[in-house]
Write a protein that holds these residues in place. Structure first.
Motif, PDB file in Angstrom:
ATOM      1  N   PRO A   1      27.888   1.584 -25.872  1.00 27.02           N
ATOM      2  CA  PRO A   1      28.950   2.077 -26.573  1.00 27.02           C
ATOM      3  C   PRO A   1      29.572   1.340 -27.312  1.00 27.02           C
ATOM      4  CG  PRO A   1      29.908   1.668 -24.063  1.00 27.02           C
ATOM      5  CD  PRO A   1      28.179   1.320 -24.151  1.00 27.02           C
ATOM      6  N   SER A   2      30.252   1.660 -28.346  1.00 30.70           N
ATOM      7  CA  SER A   2      30.971   0.791 -29.210  1.00 30.70           C
ATOM      8  C   SER A   2      31.934   0.199 -28.639  1.00 30.70           C
ATOM      9  CB  SER A   2      31.580   1.941 -30.355  1.00 30.70           C
ATOM     10  OG  SER A   2      32.264   1.181 -31.348  1.00 30.70           O
ATOM     11  N   GLY A   3      32.190  -1.115 -29.041  1.00 36.23           N
ATOM     12  CA  GLY A   3      32.890  -2.088 -28.745  1.00 36.23           C
ATOM     13  C   GLY A   3      32.558  -2.569 -27.325  1.00 36.23           C
ATOM     14  N   ALA A   4      31.204  -2.434 -26.881  1.00 38.38           N
ATOM     15  CA  ALA A   4      30.747  -2.851 -25.546  1.00 38.38           C
ATOM     16  C   ALA A   4      30.580  -4.518 -25.625  1.00 38.38           C
ATOM     17  CB  ALA A   4      29.482  -2.296 -25.078  1.00 38.38           C
ATOM     18  N   GLY A   5      30.728  -4.940 -26.673  1.00 40.34           N
ATOM     19  CA  GLY A   5      30.295  -6.517 -27.078  1.00 40.34           C
ATOM     20  C   GLY A   5      28.717  -6.929 -27.583  1.00 40.34           C
ATOM     21  N   LYS A   6      28.230  -5.741 -28.195  1.00 41.39           N
ATOM     22  CA  LYS A   6      26.776  -5.859 -28.383  1.00 41.39           C
ATOM     23  C   LYS A   6      26.592  -6.887 -29.481  1.00 41.39           C
ATOM     24  CE  LYS A   6      26.045  -1.571 -29.552  1.00 41.39           C
ATOM     25  NZ  LYS A   6      27.221  -0.933 -29.362  1.00 41.39           N
TER      26      LYS A   6
ATOM     27  N   LEU B   1      24.701  -2.664 -22.468  1.00 45.02           N
ATOM     28  CA  LEU B   1      25.888  -3.601 -22.309  1.00 45.02           C
ATOM     29  C   LEU B   1      27.019  -2.694 -22.061  1.00 45.02           C
ATOM     30  CD1 LEU B   1      26.612  -6.569 -22.421  1.00 45.02           C
ATOM     31  CD2 LEU B   1      27.287  -6.361 -24.846  1.00 45.02           C
ATOM     32  N   GLU B   2      27.928  -2.873 -21.251  1.00 43.31           N
ATOM     33  CA  GLU B   2      29.118  -2.092 -21.036  1.00 43.31           C
ATOM     34  C   GLU B   2      30.215  -2.976 -20.726  1.00 43.31           C
ATOM     35  OE1 GLU B   2      29.521   1.940 -19.569  1.00 43.31           O
ATOM     36  OE2 GLU B   2      27.510   2.123 -19.524  1.00 43.31           O
ATOM     37  N   ARG B   3      31.465  -2.701 -21.590  1.00 44.14           N
ATOM     38  CA  ARG B   3      32.403  -3.717 -21.211  1.00 44.14           C
ATOM     39  C   ARG B   3      32.110  -5.156 -20.840  1.00 44.14           C
ATOM     40  NH1 ARG B   3      36.399  -0.133 -17.420  1.00 44.14           N
ATOM     41  NH2 ARG B   3      36.544   1.674 -18.844  1.00 44.14           N
ATOM     42  N   GLY B   4      31.152  -5.786 -21.897  1.00 47.10           N
ATOM     43  CA  GLY B   4      30.800  -7.068 -21.710  1.00 47.10           C
ATOM     44  C   GLY B   4      29.870  -7.290 -20.653  1.00 47.10           C
TER      45      GLY B   4
ATOM     46  N   ALA C   1       4.560  -8.380 -33.351  1.00 44.74           N
ATOM     47  CA  ALA C   1       3.029  -8.625 -32.857  1.00 44.74           C
ATOM     48  C   ALA C   1       2.592  -9.757 -33.472  1.00 44.74           C
ATOM     49  CB  ALA C   1       2.152  -7.366 -33.532  1.00 44.74           C
ATOM     50  N   GLU C   2       3.293 -10.662 -34.195  1.00 40.06           N
ATOM     51  CA  GLU C   2       2.766 -11.699 -34.763  1.00 40.06           C
ATOM     52  C   GLU C   2       3.374 -13.142 -34.164  1.00 40.06           C
ATOM     53  OE1 GLU C   2       3.634 -12.146 -39.089  1.00 40.06           O
ATOM     54  OE2 GLU C   2       2.491  -9.970 -39.462  1.00 40.06           O
ATOM     55  N   GLY C   3       4.154 -12.534 -33.007  1.00 37.89           N
ATOM     56  CA  GLY C   3       4.714 -13.668 -32.223  1.00 37.89           C
ATOM     57  C   GLY C   3       6.137 -14.126 -32.207  1.00 37.89           C
ATOM     58  N   THR C   4       6.634 -13.334 -33.228  1.00 35.11           N
ATOM     59  CA  THR C   4       8.270 -13.247 -33.200  1.00 35.11           C
ATOM     60  C   THR C   4       8.963 -12.549 -31.874  1.00 35.11           C
ATOM     61  OG1 THR C   4       8.160 -13.487 -35.709  1.00 35.11           O
ATOM     62  CG2 THR C   4      10.464 -12.925 -34.694  1.00 35.11           C
ATOM     63  N   THR C   5       9.870 -13.414 -31.459  1.00 36.59           N
ATOM     64  CA  THR C   5      10.848 -12.694 -30.509  1.00 36.59           C
ATOM     65  C   THR C   5      11.631 -11.808 -31.154  1.00 36.59           C
ATOM     66  OG1 THR C   5      10.807 -14.371 -29.127  1.00 36.59           O
ATOM     67  CG2 THR C   5      12.580 -13.068 -28.643  1.00 36.59           C
ATOM     68  N   LEU C   6      11.900 -10.475 -30.705  1.00 38.15           N
ATOM     69  CA  LEU C   6      12.706  -9.611 -31.445  1.00 38.15           C
ATOM     70  C   LEU C   6      13.757  -9.156 -30.500  1.00 38.15           C
ATOM     71  CD1 LEU C   6      13.034  -7.832 -33.931  1.00 38.15           C
ATOM     72  CD2 LEU C   6      11.341  -5.989 -32.892  1.00 38.15           C
ATOM     73  N   PHE C   7      15.005  -9.060 -31.121  1.00 40.69           N
ATOM     74  CA  PHE C   7      16.173  -8.815 -30.393  1.00 40.69           C
ATOM     75  C   PHE C   7      16.747  -7.587 -31.255  1.00 40.69           C
ATOM     76  CE2 PHE C   7      20.528  -8.750 -29.037  1.00 40.69           C
ATOM     77  CZ  PHE C   7      20.541  -8.869 -27.632  1.00 40.69           C
ATOM     78  N   VAL C   8      17.018  -6.390 -30.737  1.00 42.38           N
ATOM     79  CA  VAL C   8      17.241  -5.283 -31.654  1.00 42.38           C
ATOM     80  C   VAL C   8      18.384  -4.536 -30.902  1.00 42.38           C
ATOM     81  CG1 VAL C   8      16.878  -3.155 -32.917  1.00 42.38           C
ATOM     82  CG2 VAL C   8      15.029  -4.952 -32.410  1.00 42.38           C
ATOM     83  N   ILE C   9      19.700  -4.643 -31.596  1.00 44.92           N
ATOM     84  CA  ILE C   9      20.793  -3.794 -31.046  1.00 44.92           C
ATOM     85  C   ILE C   9      20.531  -2.351 -31.769  1.00 44.92           C
ATOM     86  CG2 ILE C   9      23.322  -3.360 -31.316  1.00 44.92           C
ATOM     87  CD1 ILE C   9      23.694  -6.642 -31.851  1.00 44.92           C
ATOM     88  N   SER C  10      20.486  -1.094 -31.040  1.00 45.87           N
ATOM     89  CA  SER C  10      20.197   0.138 -31.591  1.00 45.87           C
ATOM     90  C   SER C  10      20.514   1.165 -30.770  1.00 45.87           C
ATOM     91  CB  SER C  10      18.816   0.131 -32.016  1.00 45.87           C
ATOM     92  OG  SER C  10      18.518   1.258 -32.432  1.00 45.87           O
ATOM     93  N   HIS C  11      20.893   2.377 -31.088  1.00 46.44           N
ATOM     94  CA  HIS C  11      21.028   3.555 -30.560  1.00 46.44           C
ATOM     95  C   HIS C  11      19.837   4.342 -30.740  1.00 46.44           C
ATOM     96  CE1 HIS C  11      25.321   1.961 -30.512  1.00 46.44           C
ATOM     97  NE2 HIS C  11      25.343   2.607 -29.412  1.00 46.44           N
TER      98      HIS C  11
ATOM     99  N   PHE D   1      16.772 -11.185 -34.969  1.00 47.89           N
ATOM    100  CA  PHE D   1      17.676 -10.324 -34.391  1.00 47.89           C
ATOM    101  C   PHE D   1      18.006  -9.273 -35.655  1.00 47.89           C
ATOM    102  CE2 PHE D   1      18.554 -14.313 -32.282  1.00 47.89           C
ATOM    103  CZ  PHE D   1      18.928 -13.701 -31.141  1.00 47.89           C
ATOM    104  N   ALA D   2      18.020  -7.890 -34.909  1.00 47.42           N
ATOM    105  CA  ALA D   2      18.221  -6.822 -35.955  1.00 47.42           C
ATOM    106  C   ALA D   2      19.435  -6.030 -35.456  1.00 47.42           C
ATOM    107  CB  ALA D   2      17.118  -6.228 -35.897  1.00 47.42           C
ATOM    108  N   ASP D   3      20.803  -5.836 -36.128  1.00 44.84           N
ATOM    109  CA  ASP D   3      21.842  -5.124 -35.731  1.00 44.84           C
ATOM    110  C   ASP D   3      21.662  -3.715 -36.323  1.00 44.84           C
ATOM    111  OD1 ASP D   3      24.073  -4.306 -34.734  1.00 44.84           O
ATOM    112  OD2 ASP D   3      25.468  -5.994 -35.831  1.00 44.84           O
ATOM    113  N   GLU D   4      21.359  -2.782 -35.640  1.00 44.59           N
ATOM    114  CA  GLU D   4      21.351  -1.389 -35.884  1.00 44.59           C
ATOM    115  C   GLU D   4      20.711  -1.070 -37.173  1.00 44.59           C
ATOM    116  OE1 GLU D   4      22.501   1.250 -34.127  1.00 44.59           O
ATOM    117  OE2 GLU D   4      24.197   0.433 -32.976  1.00 44.59           O
ATOM    118  N   PRO D   5      19.327  -1.652 -37.367  1.00 45.71           N
ATOM    119  CA  PRO D   5      18.572  -1.909 -38.720  1.00 45.71           C
ATOM    120  C   PRO D   5      18.278  -0.373 -39.148  1.00 45.71           C
ATOM    121  CG  PRO D   5      17.001  -2.387 -36.717  1.00 45.71           C
ATOM    122  CD  PRO D   5      18.494  -2.118 -35.961  1.00 45.71           C
ATOM    123  N   THR D   6      18.387   0.728 -38.125  1.00 46.53           N
ATOM    124  CA  THR D   6      17.780   1.903 -38.814  1.00 46.53           C
ATOM    125  C   THR D   6      19.190   2.835 -39.002  1.00 46.53           C
ATOM    126  OG1 THR D   6      17.337   2.729 -36.721  1.00 46.53           O
ATOM    127  CG2 THR D   6      15.491   1.726 -37.660  1.00 46.53           C
TER     128      THR D   6
END
Lengths: 437, 226
Positions: B41-46, B214-217, B190-200, B165-170
């Motif tokens: 949720p929003s404000g969860a600390g993502k 993540l909820e309340r941290g 697929a080319e070997g990059t570690t991908l960390f995505v924040i998304s709904h 790192f991608a924060d809500e990219p879409t």
């Protein structure tokens, strides 16, 4: 590390504001630079024009007026110095040379100055650029910029300037001067003057030639003396009769029983000591006053200096205000740019990178504004000098020297230091806080 | 190389002088070339977690490691350098720089260090081509939202980061653009990059190797892809 793309992109997106700020800086700098350059131009121009005049003797009255009328040929009705003074100077110790300066006529607005042949070449220190000096009564040597050619003839008009009012001026119809030489440039109103033998000026006005030999004019005058008042037309006729007639002695010593007066006498003393002795003696003489033009100029420059100091203070105050306004504008803009600068940090830009991006932004504005200001100040001073040259004949050389560059440099230096304030603010801000906000 | 967070704690003081715990994470490990999602949720600390993992957010306590490198122990300058070399970030709001062309935006990270724009220009054109960005001479303010996000991704990829790192990219894209950007991110992974995505975005999250909530941290147990 190269933050210039960020600085430039920021400037591009705020072009109107940047242009306004740069223009403000330029005007503030131009004010200071223009005042400084113009003041120097006036001093230099004034000094150059006064160089041929070591000591000036005139009738008692305003020394400033004596200076302006003799050196800068400004029209004014000066009382005449008794002609006996000319006789006294001729045999006086401590006088290397002297020349009367007699004005009162003009040709097409160009003053006709009665003087001696030696003054046309400043006693051979400034040879004529063409022709020879005058040797006949109605021969003339023209100033460097006078639009008359060798061999031209002209008729003088009474009055020091052309007024167009018939009651005030009239042509000395029967007198015709013949141009025989052209003076070297003097960078002064004398470049627009026409020099003729003082004897001719006296003669045209019915005053004889100052010499004792029995010339036709002198004889004619002697017979009619006391029998007329302002009979210039008749005098012209008599002058014309004499025109190109028999030889007339020119130059000192004048030995007539009555030597006509002149508005001013320029004296070249034999030594500096003699200059002071001459000045003192002719100041104490109730018939005359004497000045060092350079000294009177210094007094005038002091007045100009006081005025320019006030203007310089105003200029500095303006620059301080402008720099303050620039900083306020930058701080205001920083509020909008905080996020962008935070993004730069998030992308890996070091803190010094964002510091430089902001610092360069301010410094570039101050630098460009100051450079334009120097150019603008120079241009304005050139314009003013051109107008003054047109009106007075004085050549006022406008130069941008280290002083003016220094004035702009101080502002740039101040801008470089003060630009650090917003830059440090950005440098110290927390990236995470900025991005979160 | 593994990205590892141990005993992370982050809290912010509140206006009423209480303290709000934003992150309280015992352990998080992300192996190289994995694709990991974070939702909540929003404000969860993502976003705070993303900033903590990239060294942007100072922590109350805890350690973030990238291989042998202790990110939380690095000085400011070293941390900036590590992030510049190893991390790419794609923002929800793109955060491109108006007044610059597409190419200038993409090559911007090369101006932070000694790389220089000239040596990286070909690489920039290559990544722009890969993400399908329009003519690189265009000013970014003339681009559509989808095009801007492609440029944002190209910028993140310029220096070949090993962590993306991608924060809500879409979040700000329409369905069609969102799908294209998602495909792009997975091509990179697929080319070997570690991908960390924040998304709904469910369609995006479903394609990731692992997802956390993540909820309340506090992180939930990972949800592995089927």
């Amino acid at each position: 590390m190269n933050p210039i793309p960020v600085t430039f992109s920021d400037m591009r997106t705020n072009a109107a504001g940047i242009i306004a700020i740069v223009a403000l800086i330029a005007v503030a700098v131009a004010l200071g630079v223009g005042i400084s350059a113009q003041e120097r131009a006036v001093r230099q121009g004034g000094n150059v024009a006064a160089e041929p005049f070591d000591v000036l003797i005139g009738a008692p009255g305003s020394t400033t007026q004596l200076l302006f009328s003799s050196v800068y040929l400004q029209p004014a009705a000066l009382d005449l110095v008794d002609g006996e003074v000319l006789r006294e100077l001729a045999g006086r110790e401590g006088v290397a040379s002297f020349t009367p300066i007699a004005f009162g006529d003009n040709y097409r607005g160009m003053p006709i100055i009665g003087t001696t042949a030696g003054f046309t070449t400043l006693d051979d220190t400034a040879p004529l650029v063409e022709g020879t000096t005058f040797a006949g009564l109605y021969e003339a040597v023209v100033g460097h910029d006078v639009e008359l050619a060798l061999g031209d003839e002209f008729t003088p008009v009474h009055g020091m300037i052309e007024t167009g009012e018939e009651q005030v001026e009239h042509e000395h119809d029967h007198v015709h001067y013949h141009v025989v030489g052209r003076m070297a440039r003097r960078f002064s109103p004398w470049d627009q003057a026409i020099l003729v033998p003082v004897e001719s000026v006296w003669s045209v006005h019915g005053l004889g030639t100052g010499h004792e030999e029995p010339s036709s004019i002198a004889l004619a005058m002697a017979t009619e003396e006391g029998g007329r008042a302002e009979g210039d037309e008749h005098e012209d006729e008599r002058a014309a009769e004499h025109d190109h007639g028999g030889p007339v002695a020119l130059g000192p010593p004048w030995s007539a029983l009555h030597i006509p007066g002149v508005p001013a006498i320029a004296v070249t003393p034999a030594s500096i000591r003699d200059a002071y002795v001459l000045r003192t003696e002719f100041r104490n003489d109730p018939r005359t006053t004497a000045i060092f033009p350079a000294e009177v100029l210094l007094e005038l420059y002091a007045l100009i200096g006081d005025a320019s100091t006030v203007l310089a203070v105003v200029s500095v105050a303006t620059q301080v205000l402008v720099v303050g306004a620039v900083l306020l504008a930058v701080f205001s803009a920083l509020q909008q740019k905080r996020e962008a600068l935070g993004v730069l940090r998030a992308l890996g830009a070091p803190r010094v990178y964002v510091f430089l991006a902001v610092w360069l932004h301010v410094v570039l504005m101050v630098l460009v504004g100051s450079a334009l200001g120097v150019a603008l100040g120079w241009g304005v001073a050139l314009g003013i000098s051109a107008i003054l040259a047109e009106r007075t004949g004085l050549v006022l050389p406008v130069l941008i020297t280290g002083k003016e560059i220094g004035l702009a440099g101080v502002l740039v230096a101040a801008g470089m230091i003060l630009a650090a304030i917003p830059a440090v603010t950005v440098y110290r801000q927390s990236v995470s806080e900025v991005l979160r906000s | 190389m593994e990205l590892e967070a141990i005993d992370l704690r982050l809290s912010f003081p509140q206006p009423d002088k209480s303290v709000q715990t934003v992150l309280d994470i015992e352990r998080l490990s992300i192996a190289q070339a994995r694709t990991v999602g974070l939702t909540g949720p929003s404000g969860a600390g993502k976003t705070s977690l993303m900033y903590a993992l990239t060294g942007i957010q100072p922590l109350d306590r805890g350690t973030v490691r990238w291989g042998d490198v202790d990110i939380t122990g690095l000085g400011q300058r070293e941390c900036d350098r590590w992030r510049r070399i190893n991390v790419g970030i794609v923002f929800q709001n793109f955060h491109l720089f108006p007044g610059m062309s597409i190419l200038q935006n993409v090559t911007l990270p090369a101006t932070f260090g000694r790389t220089g724009i000239a040596s990286i220009r070909d690489r920039a054109k290559e990544v722009l081509s890969k993400v399908g960005a329009p003519d690189h001479r265009r000013r970014v303010e003339t681009l559509s939202r989808g095009e801007r996000q492609r440029v944002g991704i190209a910028r993140a990829l310029l220096l070949k980061p090993r962590l993306l790192f991608a924060d809500e990219p879409t979040a700000n894209l329409d369905a069609e653009n969102a799908e294209q950007v998602t495909d792009l991110l997975f091509d990179l992974a697929a080319e070997g990059t570690t991908l960390f995505v924040i998304s709904h975005d469910r369609r995006l999250l479903d394609r990731l190797d692992t997802s956390f909530r993540l909820e309340r941290g506090v992180l939930s147990d990972p949800e592995e892809a089927a």
